[in-house]
Design an enzyme around this catalytic site. Structure first.
Site, PDB file in Angstrom:
ATOM      1  N   GLU A  42      54.016  40.584  44.793  1.00 19.32           N
ATOM      2  CA  GLU A  42      54.015  39.558  43.589  1.00 19.32           C
ATOM      3  C   GLU A  42      54.657  40.167  42.224  1.00 19.32           C
ATOM      4  O   GLU A  42      55.238  39.383  41.461  1.00 19.32           O
ATOM      5  CB  GLU A  42      52.522  39.068  43.086  1.00 19.32           C
ATOM      6  CG  GLU A  42      52.625  38.043  42.219  1.00 19.32           C
ATOM      7  CD  GLU A  42      51.062  37.221  42.221  1.00 19.32           C
ATOM      8  OE1 GLU A  42      50.419  37.373  43.058  1.00 19.32           O
ATOM      9  OE2 GLU A  42      50.732  36.942  41.214  1.00 19.32           O
ATOM     10  N   SER A  85      53.719  34.173  49.644  1.00 16.10           N
ATOM     11  CA  SER A  85      53.353  35.224  49.092  1.00 16.10           C
ATOM     12  C   SER A  85      52.626  36.532  49.817  1.00 16.10           C
ATOM     13  O   SER A  85      53.228  37.455  49.687  1.00 16.10           O
ATOM     14  CB  SER A  85      52.269  35.089  47.898  1.00 16.10           C
ATOM     15  OG  SER A  85      51.708  36.217  47.323  1.00 16.10           O
ATOM     16  N   LEU A  86      51.860  36.207  50.874  1.00 11.41           N
ATOM     17  CA  LEU A  86      51.489  37.243  51.756  1.00 11.41           C
ATOM     18  C   LEU A  86      52.698  37.619  52.510  1.00 11.41           C
ATOM     19  O   LEU A  86      52.680  38.787  52.974  1.00 11.41           O
ATOM     20  CB  LEU A  86      50.182  36.769  52.459  1.00 11.41           C
ATOM     21  CG  LEU A  86      49.058  36.510  51.483  1.00 11.41           C
ATOM     22  CD1 LEU A  86      47.725  35.882  52.356  1.00 11.41           C
ATOM     23  CD2 LEU A  86      48.566  37.655  50.586  1.00 11.41           C
ATOM     24  N   ARG A 133      53.786  21.123  44.018  1.00 15.16           N
ATOM     25  CA  ARG A 133      52.767  22.055  43.279  1.00 15.16           C
ATOM     26  C   ARG A 133      52.759  21.747  41.679  1.00 15.16           C
ATOM     27  O   ARG A 133      51.872  21.124  41.143  1.00 15.16           O
ATOM     28  CB  ARG A 133      52.899  23.257  43.479  1.00 15.16           C
ATOM     29  CG  ARG A 133      51.806  23.936  44.255  1.00 15.16           C
ATOM     30  CD  ARG A 133      52.085  25.484  44.357  1.00 15.16           C
ATOM     31  NE  ARG A 133      51.260  25.942  45.584  1.00 15.16           N
ATOM     32  CZ  ARG A 133      50.922  27.203  45.709  1.00 15.16           C
ATOM     33  NH1 ARG A 133      51.440  28.182  45.108  1.00 15.16           N
ATOM     34  NH2 ARG A 133      50.306  27.651  46.621  1.00 15.16           N
TER      35      ARG A 133
HETATM   36  C1  FAD Z   1      42.745  32.653  44.298  1.00 12.64           C
HETATM   37  C2  FAD Z   1      44.046  32.962  44.872  1.00 12.64           C
HETATM   38  C3  FAD Z   1      44.412  32.532  46.218  1.00 12.64           C
HETATM   39  C4  FAD Z   1      45.504  33.063  46.867  1.00 12.64           C
HETATM   40  N1  FAD Z   1      45.656  32.463  48.139  1.00 12.64           N
HETATM   41  C5  FAD Z   1      46.923  32.702  48.754  1.00 12.64           C
HETATM   42  C6  FAD Z   1      47.343  32.223  50.029  1.00 12.64           C
HETATM   43  O1  FAD Z   1      46.461  31.357  50.596  1.00 12.64           O
HETATM   44  N2  FAD Z   1      48.536  32.713  50.539  1.00 12.64           N
HETATM   45  C7  FAD Z   1      49.259  33.445  49.851  1.00 12.64           C
HETATM   46  O2  FAD Z   1      50.353  33.575  50.400  1.00 12.64           O
HETATM   47  N3  FAD Z   1      49.253  33.950  48.698  1.00 12.64           N
HETATM   48  C8  FAD Z   1      47.937  33.455  48.275  1.00 12.64           C
HETATM   49  N4  FAD Z   1      47.736  33.820  46.778  1.00 12.64           N
HETATM   50  C9  FAD Z   1      48.703  34.937  46.234  1.00 12.64           C
HETATM   51  C10 FAD Z   1      48.520  36.476  46.860  1.00 12.64           C
HETATM   52  O3  FAD Z   1      47.230  36.763  47.190  1.00 12.64           O
HETATM   53  C11 FAD Z   1      49.167  37.350  45.948  1.00 12.64           C
HETATM   54  O4  FAD Z   1      50.599  36.812  45.629  1.00 12.64           O
HETATM   55  C12 FAD Z   1      49.384  38.590  46.568  1.00 12.64           C
HETATM   56  O5  FAD Z   1      48.077  39.143  47.004  1.00 12.64           O
HETATM   57  C13 FAD Z   1      50.007  39.675  45.970  1.00 12.64           C
HETATM   58  O6  FAD Z   1      49.782  41.046  46.626  1.00 12.64           O
HETATM   59  P1  FAD Z   1      50.457  42.311  46.040  1.00 12.64           P
HETATM   60  O7  FAD Z   1      50.067  43.354  46.851  1.00 12.64           O
HETATM   61  O8  FAD Z   1      51.823  42.267  45.450  1.00 12.64           O
HETATM   62  O9  FAD Z   1      49.603  42.487  44.534  1.00 12.64           O
HETATM   63  P2  FAD Z   1      48.029  42.731  44.246  1.00 12.64           P
HETATM   64  O10 FAD Z   1      47.246  42.230  45.419  1.00 12.64           O
HETATM   65  O11 FAD Z   1      47.882  42.076  43.011  1.00 12.64           O
HETATM   66  O12 FAD Z   1      47.801  44.321  44.426  1.00 12.64           O
HETATM   67  C14 FAD Z   1      48.274  44.973  43.445  1.00 12.64           C
HETATM   68  C15 FAD Z   1      47.549  46.284  43.510  1.00 12.64           C
HETATM   69  O13 FAD Z   1      47.973  47.230  42.413  1.00 12.64           O
HETATM   70  C16 FAD Z   1      46.816  47.740  41.779  1.00 12.64           C
HETATM   71  N5  FAD Z   1      47.425  48.367  40.579  1.00 12.64           N
HETATM   72  C17 FAD Z   1      47.656  47.644  39.367  1.00 12.64           C
HETATM   73  N6  FAD Z   1      48.110  48.223  38.434  1.00 12.64           N
HETATM   74  C18 FAD Z   1      48.191  49.474  38.856  1.00 12.64           C
HETATM   75  C19 FAD Z   1      48.503  50.814  38.374  1.00 12.64           C
HETATM   76  N7  FAD Z   1      48.977  50.903  36.949  1.00 12.64           N
HETATM   77  N8  FAD Z   1      48.537  51.993  39.120  1.00 12.64           N
HETATM   78  C20 FAD Z   1      47.811  51.865  40.201  1.00 12.64           C
HETATM   79  N9  FAD Z   1      47.235  50.667  41.123  1.00 12.64           N
HETATM   80  C21 FAD Z   1      47.542  49.591  40.263  1.00 12.64           C
HETATM   81  C22 FAD Z   1      45.876  46.731  41.715  1.00 12.64           C
HETATM   82  O14 FAD Z   1      44.502  47.461  41.578  1.00 12.64           O
HETATM   83  C23 FAD Z   1      46.159  46.140  42.996  1.00 12.64           C
HETATM   84  O15 FAD Z   1      45.287  46.698  43.963  1.00 12.64           O
HETATM   85  C24 FAD Z   1      46.714  33.626  46.257  1.00 12.64           C
HETATM   86  C25 FAD Z   1      46.301  34.177  44.784  1.00 12.64           C
HETATM   87  C26 FAD Z   1      45.083  33.909  44.260  1.00 12.64           C
HETATM   88  C27 FAD Z   1      44.780  34.521  42.922  1.00 12.64           C
END
Ligand code: FAD
Length: 280
Positions: free
Chosen positions: A121, A137-138, A36
């Site tokens: 993340e 990541s998921l 990548r």
């Molecule tokens: C365009 C794109 C495509 C992707 N495609 C893939 C893929 O195909 N496969 C894969 O594995 N990964 C993929 N990823 C990466 C993956 O989507 C993310 O790493 C993953 O969704 C992160 O999940 P999370 O729950 O850790 O964080 P997030 O999904 O960012 O969730 C964090 C949550 O916390 C909330 N939050 C933030 N601050 C606060 C606060 N202070 N108080 C309360 N809530 C708060 C936010 O609103 C959000 O809802 C992709 C990412 C992008 C940007």
């Protein structure tokens, strides 16, 4: 803009510069199938050489039905943008897509602060290498979300939660300028803490964030939008400082002033107000 799956290159899609010339083989023997970070830098370099904001992904050499069936969502979304990817090149550019690093945890999501867990993340569990592999990541979110919840249940048995009151002097409201700051942060990060980094750019980013954080000082965010912007200022500053401390290149962290891979296998951690390397 939206994200195109890397598997399009895996299935035989090729990258071409705006003059229609393939270039990836000039950067790595695996060409489009290189890791990548290598492909991102190859695209970035080609965009600079041709003074363009994109290169092309060419799928026109693949069977039309195969493309439609293998990538139905991308095919239809591109059609909505007026682009038939079975006949036309797709303009593409690297994008910030995942935050590698984060709050250091053990394998159960425990951070160095008792009672605080991080998963997904935001966490640095140590499962990713120099590049996160596609789709991990998921998987990470599901696995470590579950593990940290289990750890929290076990750890909190027989414990009472302490409320921590922060003594703010004043309040600050940045909600009116939310969009402006968001764009400034994105531009600062893309230009200085992006695909190719160097000390001067990283220092520029740090001074941008310092200036903003000085304005905030120890004021209380008046609303959620202000809180989000303040958090982004802190995270941006920490990322730029950590990248400046790391004088070597590895995976997605590429320093043009230190292009060699650093020999030691270390992480930069921020603890007690200081950045320092640790082996892990
Ligand atoms: C365009 C794109 C495509 C992707 N495609 C893939 C893929 O195909 N496969 C894969 O594995 N990964 C993929 N990823 C990466 C993956 O989507 C993310 O790493 C993953 O969704 C992160 O999940 P999370 O729950 O850790 O964080 P997030 O999904 O960012 O969730 C964090 C949550 O916390 C909330 N939050 C933030 N601050 C606060 C606060 N202070 N108080 C309360 N809530 C708060 C936010 O609103 C959000 O809802 C992709 C990412 C992008 C940007």
């Amino acid at each position: 803009a939206f994200l195109l799956s890397e598997s399009m290159r895996g299935e035989g899609g090729v990258l071409k510069n705006i003059h229609g010339k393939r270039f990836c083989h000039n950067y790595h023997k695996l060409a489009e199938l290189a890791p990548r970070d290598v492909v991102s830098r190859a695209i970035f370099s080609e965009m600079q050489k041709t003074d363009s904001e994109f290169v092309y992904l060419d799928l026109t050499g693949l069977e039309k039905d195969f493309v439609k069936n293998r990538f139905p969502k991308i095919y239809n979304t591109c059609l909505d943008f007026g682009l038939d990817i079975t006949k036309e090149y797709i303009p593409v550019s690297p994008a910030a897509h995942y935050y590698m690093g984060g709050v250091e945890t053990d394998l159960w999501g425990r951070t160095s602060i008792e009672g605080l867990y991080a998963a997904g993340e935001t966490a640095c569990t140590g499962v990713h290498g120099a590049n996160r592999l596609a789709s991990n990541s998921l998987l990470e979110g599901v696995v470590f979300g579950g593990r940290s919840a289990k750890a929290a249940i076990v750890d909190s048995k027989h414990k009472t939660l302490q409320k921590n009151n922060v003594d703010y002097k004043d309040e600050i409201d940045l909600s009116d300028k939310y969009e402006v700051y968001l764009q400034e942060i994105q531009e600062t990060m893309w230009e200085n803490v992006g695909v190719v980094r160097n000390f001067d750019g990283l220092a520029k980013a740090v001074s941008y964030f310092n200036e903003k954080l000085e304005m905030i000082s120890d004021k209380k965010p008046a609303n959620q939008k202000t809180g989000e912007i303040i958090n982004m200022f802190y995270v941006g500053k920490l990322m730029a400082l950590a990248a400046a401390s790391r004088e070597g290149s590895r995976g997605a962290h590429f320093r043009e002033d230190f292009p060699e891979k650093s020999k030691e296998d270390y992480h930069i951690i921020f603890k007690d107000g200081k950045f320092s390397p640790i082996n892990r």
